[in-house]
Design a protein around this motif. Sequence first.
Motif, PDB file in Angstrom:
ATOM      1  N   TRP A  86       0.831  -1.192   0.000  1.00 18.57           N
ATOM      2  CA  TRP A  86       0.000   0.000   0.000  1.00 18.57           C
ATOM      3  C   TRP A  86       0.868   1.245   0.000  1.00 18.57           C
ATOM      4  CZ3 TRP A  86       1.032  -2.716   4.366  1.00 18.57           C
ATOM      5  CH2 TRP A  86       1.282  -2.029   5.566  1.00 18.57           C
ATOM      6  N   LEU A  87       0.261   2.332  -0.506  1.00 21.11           N
ATOM      7  CA  LEU A  87       0.972   3.596  -0.684  1.00 21.11           C
ATOM      8  C   LEU A  87       0.169   4.717  -0.027  1.00 21.11           C
ATOM      9  CD1 LEU A  87       3.411   4.969  -2.175  1.00 21.11           C
ATOM     10  CD2 LEU A  87       1.814   5.414  -4.055  1.00 21.11           C
ATOM     11  N   VAL A 119      -0.138  13.290   3.596  1.00 20.16           N
ATOM     12  CA  VAL A 119      -0.943  13.493   4.808  1.00 20.16           C
ATOM     13  C   VAL A 119      -1.463  12.162   5.347  1.00 20.16           C
ATOM     14  CG1 VAL A 119      -1.582  15.874   4.311  1.00 20.16           C
ATOM     15  CG2 VAL A 119      -2.961  14.034   3.354  1.00 20.16           C
ATOM     16  N   ASP A 120      -0.752  11.074   5.017  1.00 13.21           N
ATOM     17  CA  ASP A 120      -1.044   9.727   5.533  1.00 13.21           C
ATOM     18  C   ASP A 120      -2.382   9.168   5.070  1.00 13.21           C
ATOM     19  OD1 ASP A 120       1.368   9.474   6.870  1.00 13.21           O
ATOM     20  OD2 ASP A 120       0.621  10.476   8.666  1.00 13.21           O
ATOM     21  N   LEU A 121      -2.909   9.660   3.961  1.00 10.87           N
ATOM     22  CA  LEU A 121      -4.107   9.060   3.372  1.00 10.87           C
ATOM     23  C   LEU A 121      -3.674   8.039   2.323  1.00 10.87           C
ATOM     24  CD1 LEU A 121      -6.399  12.185   2.878  1.00 10.87           C
ATOM     25  CD2 LEU A 121      -6.569  10.430   4.650  1.00 10.87           C
ATOM     26  N   LYS A 179       4.791   7.454   1.061  1.00  7.20           N
ATOM     27  CA  LYS A 179       5.253   6.391   1.950  1.00  7.20           C
ATOM     28  C   LYS A 179       4.743   5.051   1.398  1.00  7.20           C
ATOM     29  CE  LYS A 179       4.674   9.507   5.901  1.00  7.20           C
ATOM     30  NZ  LYS A 179       3.956   9.715   7.182  1.00  7.20           N
ATOM     31  N   GLY A 180       5.689   4.168   1.065  1.00 10.97           N
ATOM     32  CA  GLY A 180       5.327   2.847   0.589  1.00 10.97           C
ATOM     33  C   GLY A 180       5.460   1.808   1.694  1.00 10.97           C
ATOM     34  N   HIS A 181       4.613   0.783   1.650  1.00  3.50           N
ATOM     35  CA  HIS A 181       4.623  -0.266   2.678  1.00  3.50           C
ATOM     36  C   HIS A 181       4.347  -1.618   2.020  1.00  3.50           C
ATOM     37  CE1 HIS A 181       3.983   3.116   5.521  1.00  3.50           C
ATOM     38  NE2 HIS A 181       3.063   3.504   4.653  1.00  3.50           N
ATOM     39  N   ASP A 205       9.006  -0.656   5.052  1.00  6.84           N
ATOM     40  CA  ASP A 205       8.529   0.664   4.643  1.00  6.84           C
ATOM     41  C   ASP A 205       9.589   1.373   3.797  1.00  6.84           C
ATOM     42  OD1 ASP A 205       6.121   0.661   6.508  1.00  6.84           O
ATOM     43  OD2 ASP A 205       7.748   0.521   7.956  1.00  6.84           O
ATOM     44  N   SER A 206       9.128   2.343   3.022  1.00  7.09           N
ATOM     45  CA  SER A 206      10.051   3.173   2.242  1.00  7.09           C
ATOM     46  C   SER A 206       9.451   4.567   2.086  1.00  7.09           C
ATOM     47  CB  SER A 206      10.308   2.566   0.853  1.00  7.09           C
ATOM     48  OG  SER A 206       9.129   2.613   0.073  1.00  7.09           O
ATOM     49  N   PHE A 207      10.304   5.531   1.788  1.00  5.26           N
ATOM     50  CA  PHE A 207       9.871   6.915   1.604  1.00  5.26           C
ATOM     51  C   PHE A 207      10.470   7.428   0.299  1.00  5.26           C
ATOM     52  CE2 PHE A 207      10.376   5.953   6.077  1.00  5.26           C
ATOM     53  CZ  PHE A 207       9.144   6.296   6.603  1.00  5.26           C
ATOM     54  N   THR A 208       9.692   8.207  -0.426  1.00  4.27           N
ATOM     55  CA  THR A 208      10.204   8.745  -1.684  1.00  4.27           C
ATOM     56  C   THR A 208       9.569  10.091  -1.980  1.00  4.27           C
ATOM     57  OG1 THR A 208      10.637   8.191  -4.001  1.00  4.27           O
ATOM     58  CG2 THR A 208       8.435   7.714  -3.170  1.00  4.27           C
ATOM     59  N   LEU A 209      10.236  10.849  -2.855  1.00  6.10           N
ATOM     60  CA  LEU A 209       9.776  12.179  -3.241  1.00  6.10           C
ATOM     61  C   LEU A 209       9.605  12.235  -4.748  1.00  6.10           C
ATOM     62  CD1 LEU A 209       9.290  15.186  -2.325  1.00  6.10           C
ATOM     63  CD2 LEU A 209      11.696  15.579  -2.880  1.00  6.10           C
ATOM     64  N   ILE A 210       8.427  12.658  -5.208  1.00  5.86           N
ATOM     65  CA  ILE A 210       8.171  12.905  -6.622  1.00  5.86           C
ATOM     66  C   ILE A 210       7.812  14.376  -6.765  1.00  5.86           C
ATOM     67  CG2 ILE A 210       6.751  12.356  -8.627  1.00  5.86           C
ATOM     68  CD1 ILE A 210       6.303   9.615  -7.545  1.00  5.86           C
TER      69      ILE A 210
END
Length: 248
Positions: free
Chosen positions: A141-142, A146-148, A183-185, A205-210
């Motif tokens: 899930w992604l 704002v954590d939605l 935020k990827g999970h 988990d992972s974090f990325t910026l687009i």
Amino acid sequence: MTVLTSAHARLILVVVLIAFAPVAGLAGLATSAQAATDDPKGVGISVGVVGPSSRATTTPAVTAPVKSPAVPAVTQTTIKDTAAAATALGANPTKIAGVFYVSGLTTHTDSEAGPGGGTLVLDFTMRNITDAPITSSLRFWLDNAVDLPVAIVDKVSIDGLAPNETRTVSATIPDVGQWAWFKGHVTMTPPADIGGTALSPVTRDSFTLIPPYFALIVLAIAGILSLILRYVLLLSRTAPEPVEEVAS
């Protein structure tokens, strides 16, 4: 009292219409994207597995709790080259109860200037270090800034992971939007018990910026048009008032 000439009035009207054009276009694009991708009932996805031909093809469930992007795609690839398998697992893979080696969650992005925002790929790799095949499942899930939740790929079946087999599972999520921060999970759910050893789900988990290119472009256009409008209004205020001639 300052009175705008007809030429100034026409110029202000043109600037206002130009300023609202990008907003109207953005609203139309958003409406079209929603109509094309909104599927509250979820969509099934075929999962192709690279490996023995006897392995079954499964269909994970995909749900979209918010206005979703296009349907994600899931692929599974068995890595036979030893060096490539070690690279996919990473320098420090996690060993789970003497049963699995698992990697972290890696993220690959392909950004675009359109309102869709681009495509994001989540990769997760596992290796069976027992002497028997193991079946488990994954849930990707992604989340947005704002954590939605942006998209969920659920019930991805990992059928018959053979002894010493290393397999990478990738979930591709297009049109992730203009959120910039993501935020990827992934959660791997193994069998509850293998050879008397109790196992529990594992989450990575992972974090990325687009970069939100489209939003930045719209803001830049709006800023430029705002400056033009302010300049036009300033000119109208400083223009000399016409002097009425007095009849002699």
